[in-house]
Design a protein around this motif. Sequence first.
Motif, mmCIF file in Angstrom:
data_model
loop_
_atom_site.group_PDB
_atom_site.id
_atom_site.type_symbol
_atom_site.label_atom_id
_atom_site.label_comp_id
_atom_site.label_asym_id
_atom_site.label_seq_id
_atom_site.Cartn_x
_atom_site.Cartn_y
_atom_site.Cartn_z
ATOM 1 N N LYS A 116 0.828 -1.209 0.000
ATOM 2 C CA LYS A 116 0.000 0.000 0.000
ATOM 3 C C LYS A 116 0.863 1.261 0.000
ATOM 4 O O LYS A 116 0.518 2.257 -0.651
ATOM 5 N N THR A 117 1.989 1.238 0.705
ATOM 6 C CA THR A 117 2.827 2.420 0.876
ATOM 7 C C THR A 117 3.792 2.637 -0.279
ATOM 8 O O THR A 117 4.007 3.774 -0.717
ATOM 9 N N PHE A 118 4.362 1.565 -0.805
ATOM 10 C CA PHE A 118 5.469 1.696 -1.748
ATOM 11 C C PHE A 118 5.138 1.360 -3.201
ATOM 12 O O PHE A 118 5.823 1.830 -4.107
ATOM 13 N N TRP A 119 4.131 0.539 -3.440
ATOM 14 C CA TRP A 119 3.880 0.135 -4.821
ATOM 15 C C TRP A 119 3.176 1.255 -5.591
ATOM 16 O O TRP A 119 2.232 1.864 -5.105
ATOM 17 N N CYS A 120 3.661 1.511 -6.825
ATOM 18 C CA CYS A 120 3.126 2.569 -7.672
ATOM 19 C C CYS A 120 2.494 1.940 -8.910
ATOM 20 O O CYS A 120 3.209 1.448 -9.790
ATOM 21 N N ASP A 121 1.170 1.942 -8.978
ATOM 22 C CA ASP A 121 0.480 1.368 -10.126
ATOM 23 C C ASP A 121 0.786 2.127 -11.415
ATOM 24 O O ASP A 121 0.809 1.540 -12.499
ATOM 25 N N ALA A 122 1.032 3.411 -11.306
ATOM 26 C CA ALA A 122 1.288 4.229 -12.495
ATOM 27 C C ALA A 122 2.568 3.821 -13.212
ATOM 28 O O ALA A 122 2.668 3.914 -14.433
ATOM 29 N N HIS A 123 3.576 3.355 -12.441
ATOM 30 C CA HIS A 123 4.867 3.012 -13.037
ATOM 31 C C HIS A 123 5.222 1.534 -12.916
ATOM 32 O O HIS A 123 6.293 1.115 -13.347
ATOM 33 N N CYS A 124 4.327 0.748 -12.312
ATOM 34 C CA CYS A 124 4.549 -0.702 -12.171
ATOM 35 C C CYS A 124 5.884 -1.017 -11.510
ATOM 36 O O CYS A 124 6.639 -1.900 -11.948
ATOM 37 N N CYS A 125 6.183 -0.291 -10.450
ATOM 38 C CA CYS A 125 7.398 -0.549 -9.680
ATOM 39 C C CYS A 125 7.260 0.146 -8.330
ATOM 40 O O CYS A 125 6.228 0.753 -8.027
ATOM 41 N N ILE A 126 8.303 0.049 -7.525
ATOM 42 C CA ILE A 126 8.331 0.735 -6.239
ATOM 43 C C ILE A 126 8.679 2.207 -6.457
ATOM 44 O O ILE A 126 9.699 2.528 -7.061
ATOM 45 N N CYS A 127 7.825 3.090 -5.970
ATOM 46 C CA CYS A 127 8.116 4.524 -5.946
ATOM 47 C C CYS A 127 7.952 4.983 -4.499
ATOM 48 O O CYS A 127 6.822 5.179 -4.037
ATOM 49 N N PRO A 128 9.044 5.103 -3.741
ATOM 50 C CA PRO A 128 8.938 5.484 -2.325
ATOM 51 C C PRO A 128 8.174 6.790 -2.146
ATOM 52 O O PRO A 128 8.221 7.674 -3.018
#
Length: 326
Positions: free
Chosen positions: A174-186
């Motif tokens: 919920k905190t780190f996953w970025c659906d917009a970029h399909c990767c971790i975006c802190p």
Amino acid sequence: MYFSIAKAPIANRVVAASIPGMYLFSGDGVSVGEMLLRLAESAAAGALPVSAVDARVDVEASLWFLRAMHVFAKKREKEGGGDGELIDKLRQTARQMVQQFISEQGVGGMIMDHGGMLTAAPSPFGQQPNEVLRLNALWYSALDATAADLKAAGDRSGDHFDRLAGRFRRTFVKTFWCDAHCCICPPHTRQTDSHGELPEPDQLLLSILPASPLPRTKQRQMVQTLQERVLKGCETGIWMQHPTLGRVESIVHRAWLALSMVNCADNRAAAVPQARAVLAPLEPLLNSATGIAAFYRDGKPLCETDTVTTAEVMGAVGTMRSFLKS
């Protein structure tokens, strides 16, 4: 081995972080066991000190030790190395460390929050926002692996650790996953619309550690995103934004990318050739008389030989060889 633990004052985080790579490359379980035992014996109040001459608690050193211990134990047991007593001692130290992180006091100023994650509270090393991802990747792997060890030994306290790991997984995604970029975006990177331009490479730890809070499908998406965005135009490493050096090529992250490509693949055998191609530019560096630096630009090193980077490249090469044999 690449270095001796007796050569104080080598930082314990360097020793602990380097052990898995050296072991996977050399197979020298005896020397690695001795290193791990000395580190375990230096732990006081559930944490490692900075070094043999600096008694301050080092959060990252403790977490790297937990990773090294689990890699060592798993490999030795698979090989039938006859190190049962040593592994029991190391696992006892690991349990004490994990319990200390869970306690109200925490370790080195860092505590576990209600979501199961380590918070970036003040510490002797002043964790920066970009370090939170690395520390929590290491923390989850330690928590999950320790829970599995305890449950395998019939210790019911493993159930408690298992529940904490489940809580962590939900919070982390919920905190780190970025659906917009399909990767971790802190979270600290999401202040600008261009935050996904150069993904944080430490997220590759989520596919190379003994346990990951990311499901396999998201790991594959993450690895694909990094392949597309951080490899282009690199002669040696993969692109990353260094806080003082600017945009550089990181060697250790290229090694981690190669391993991640195989680890998260549905068909490991089919992924090995492409992963080997990613790793290939690093193999000649192992024979370099000047060693391997952490960062390069235009094919030239930007700093002196880095022990952890060298060890991780060794480990990636050794692991890739084992993939070919299996």
